[in-house]
Design a protein around this motif. Structure first.
Motif, PDB file in Angstrom:
ATOM      1  N   PHE A   1      -6.765   0.179  -1.229  1.00 19.58           N
ATOM      2  CA  PHE A   1      -5.778  -0.379  -2.153  1.00 19.58           C
ATOM      3  C   PHE A   1      -6.286  -1.693  -2.744  1.00 19.58           C
ATOM      4  O   PHE A   1      -6.233  -1.908  -3.960  1.00 19.58           O
ATOM      5  CB  PHE A   1      -4.464  -0.583  -1.406  1.00 19.58           C
TER       6      PHE A   1
ATOM      7  N   ASP B   1      -6.442   2.664   4.239  1.00 11.93           N
ATOM      8  CA  ASP B   1      -5.536   2.696   3.092  1.00 11.93           C
ATOM      9  C   ASP B   1      -5.415   1.323   2.449  1.00 11.93           C
ATOM     10  O   ASP B   1      -5.462   1.195   1.213  1.00 11.93           O
ATOM     11  CB  ASP B   1      -4.155   3.183   3.529  1.00 11.93           C
ATOM     12  N   ILE B   2      -5.242   0.277   3.267  1.00 12.93           N
ATOM     13  CA  ILE B   2      -5.120  -1.078   2.719  1.00 12.93           C
ATOM     14  C   ILE B   2      -6.442  -1.492   2.067  1.00 12.93           C
ATOM     15  O   ILE B   2      -6.459  -2.087   0.975  1.00 12.93           O
ATOM     16  CB  ILE B   2      -4.709  -2.075   3.817  1.00 12.93           C
TER      17      ILE B   2
ATOM     18  N   THR C   1       0.832  -1.204   0.000  1.00 12.19           N
ATOM     19  CA  THR C   1       0.000   0.000   0.000  1.00 12.19           C
ATOM     20  C   THR C   1       0.866   1.253   0.000  1.00 12.19           C
ATOM     21  O   THR C   1       0.566   2.240  -0.676  1.00 12.19           O
ATOM     22  CB  THR C   1      -0.923   0.001   1.231  1.00 12.19           C
TER      23      THR C   1
END
Length: 611
Positions: free
Chosen positions: A383, A379-380, A303
């Motif tokens: 992603f 965020d992950i 990420t």
């Protein structure tokens, strides 16, 4: 010319960097402070590129092993007058507790020479050659060691054996007697860091013991596989752990560069980087061979390393272990290469390639490891959702495929299948990813991919699924169709493909080629060896098809090529049976682990222990 057989080498690692040590006690490859740093010792690729050897000065016999449940090497030398044991390790941090192996490494290669019986005369030769052999450093004898300065490297060799220093090399001789122990160490720092130092004998001893304890603690906590070939699977799990870069969560494809796929040929690549594909498959293999508690670190690494995903709507296929994007390839003309296999390359031009399969391996690993990962940060999550969306958007495009051909892009079957897998896994993860609103689009596209692959990927004249749409060429990567669940392994089309690969894509020993190398397809001259990963794939798919006995036979063909320490390279020379390619190779150990697991599951089903 460097000619030591690849199988003669052992790997030691601190999960930051790696060293390769020959059966003769010579460190012929060492990159400090990272896997992809310039080598300090590079005799692996050129006799003049540096080494550090410790061995008897009289004729001797050798046996070796890894200290039980570790990646610490133990080499036993037997002479007419006595027996001595050399223990080698890259030191790891002292307080890992089995959880975070590789935290706080001191950047020291430690070597312990212990007299066991009688007495053994020994000789030590120390030839550091930083920056892939370009630098001949200034060596100076010091109290208890030798200092080395040259380029960006500050090296201090700790040695209880006095060394004569000349011509940028140190040489010493001595005798180790029964009950006597000598400790050596190579400490590295940069010009900006606290200078490297001579280490007291007691400190080297205690830190080496702590390194053994740390590896054992990690193995006891993480390695629970109890199926067939248990020791090989556990050993492969430790190799995969050793190829992971602890600070970032990256996983390298191999510890070396430019060990050739064909002796004297040009298929020589730098594998010391983190491929999204290889690393994802490594994480999946660690699910079997060792509980992958680094799974969250791995996805966090990707990420962080892939900010261009949202801008260009494409995931770069590989990164430096610190997340670097530019891995520009260059040749090292001053290095002759292993057995004159040139060019020697540093960097890898494949970083610029487009390979649309990577989304499938990545999301497959996330699907398998979701329980280990637990709740993911925003965020992950974003992603992974973006990876699924891009697979859905780009699956119709041509690419360079899993084998990174340097010819023209094509509609590779494997790439399409893995885009299907990306969407299939994303659908299964939709709630976890909070992406329920994407599911309809993903399902519709998944069906489009399936329909296209079944109509365009099957070739009637070949009687099999083939390498790319419109091709009659076989490719072992078609076996992945069964491994990811695109088709059942016992589907008639899969069985026909399995039979075609067994009959037309194997050598006389029954090992599988990944494909028949053709310059028109892959853009390269020369031949290559059989591919160990592909042979393990065949074993795995046979097991999935309920043919466990045949699967065992194929598995054992490939597993027979492990060296005496259980290590595998990428390929096997079909003429000599020697290991070829970068070493040790994560792909090969991934294949071993997954095939063993599949065979274990198949045999349990046959025995009625699982449905």
């Amino acid at each position: 010319m460097s000619a030591t057989p690849i199988a003669d080498y052992a790997l030691v690692s601190d999960r930051h960097s790696a060293a390769l040590i020959s059966r003769d006690g010579s460190v012929d490859w060492l990159c400090f402070p990272r896997f992809d740093s310039p080598s300090v010792f590079g005799r692996l690729l050129d006799d003049g590129a540096g080494h550090w050897s410790i061995h008897p000065s009289v004729p001797y016999r050798v046996s070796r092993r890894y200290v039980a449940r570790t990646m610490v090497l133990e080499t036993t030398f037997r002479t007419e007058t006595g027996v001595a044991v050399l223990t080698d390790a890259l030191l790891v941090g002292p307080d890992n507790g089995g959880h975070r192996l590789g935290v706080g490494v001191p950047r020291v290669l430690a070597r312990r020479l212990a007299g066991i019986e009688g007495q053994v005369p020994v000789e030590i030769e120390y030839r550091p050659r930083p920056e892939y052999g370009l630098i001949f450093p200034i060596l100076t004898a010091a109290d208890g060691g030798v200092t080395s300065r040259g380029g960006a490297e500050w090296l201090v060799l700790t040695t209880p054996v006095p060394m004569d220093v000349s011509d940028s090399a140190g040489r010493g001789t001595g005798t180790v007697r029964a009950g006597e122990t000598l400790h050596f160490g190579l400490h590295r720092s940069t010009l900006e860091e606290t200078p490297a130092r001579v280490w007291p004998q007691g400190e080297l001893s205690s830190r080496l013991d702590a390194t053994i304890a740390a590896w054992r603690s990690w193995s006891a906590l993480h390695q629970a596989y109890e199926g067939p070939w248990r020791e090989l699977v556990h050993g492969s799990g430790r190799v995969l752990q050793a190829l992971s870069f602890q600070p970032s969560g990256a996983i390298v494809a191999a510890a070396t560069t430019s060990l050739p796929e064909g002796v004297g040929g040009e298929r020589n690549w730098d594998y010391r980087y983190a491929w999204v594909r290889d690393a994802s498959l490594t994480m999946a293999a660690l699910w079997v061979a060792a509980c992958p508690d680094e799974a969250n670190d791995f996805f966090a690494f990707l990420t962080t390393a892939a900010p261009s995903l949202s801008k260009d709507r494409v995931l770069q296929i590989m990164f430096g272990v610190g997340g670097e994007h530019d891995l520009s390839e260059r040749t090292m003309p001053h290095l002759h290469g292993w057995r004159d296999s040139r060019p020697v390359r540093v960097g890898n031009g494949a970083w610029k390639q487009r390979q649309i399969d990577v989304y499938g391996e990545l999301l497959d690993a996330a699907h398998l490891l979701a329980d280990q990962i637990g709740d993911v940060d925003e965020d992950i999550r974003c992603f992974l959702v973006a990876c699924a969306d891009i697979a859905a958007e780009r699956w119709t495009e041509k690419d360079q495929g899993i084998w990174e051909v340097r010819g023209e892009p094509r509609h590779f079957l494997y790439s399409k299948v893995m885009c299907w897998a990306a969407l299939d896994r994303a659908i299964g993860l939709a709630e976890w990813l909070r992406a329920e609103d994407h599911v309809e689009f993903w399902k519709r596209t998944r069906e489009e991919i399936r329909t296209t692959v079944l109509s365009e990927g099957w070739n009637e004249r070949a009687g099999a699924f083939t390498q790319y749409f419109g091709s009659q060429d076989l490719d072992a990567s078609a076996l992945m169709m069964a491994m990811v669940g695109f088709l059942p392994a016992d589907d008639p089309r899969m069985l026909a493909t399995i039979e075609a690969i067994e009959q037309r894509l194997t050598d006389d020993a029954g090992l599988v080629y990944r494909y028949r190398a053709q310059a028109g397809v892959d853009g390269l001259a020369g031949e290559e060896g059989t591919f160990l990963l592909c042979t393990f794939w065949l074993a795995q798919v046979l097991a999935l098809a309920g043919r466990a006995e045949r699967a065992r036979t194929v598995f054992e063909r490939a597993a027979a090529y492990v060296n005496d320490l259980g290590l595998l390279a990428e390929e096997v020379d079909p003429s000599s049976g020697e290991l070829l390619g970068n070493f040790p190779q994560a792909f090969s150990h991934i294949g071993l682990v997954n095939a063993a697991w599949a065979i274990a599951q198949s045999e349990r089903r046959e025995a009625g222990r699982i449905e």
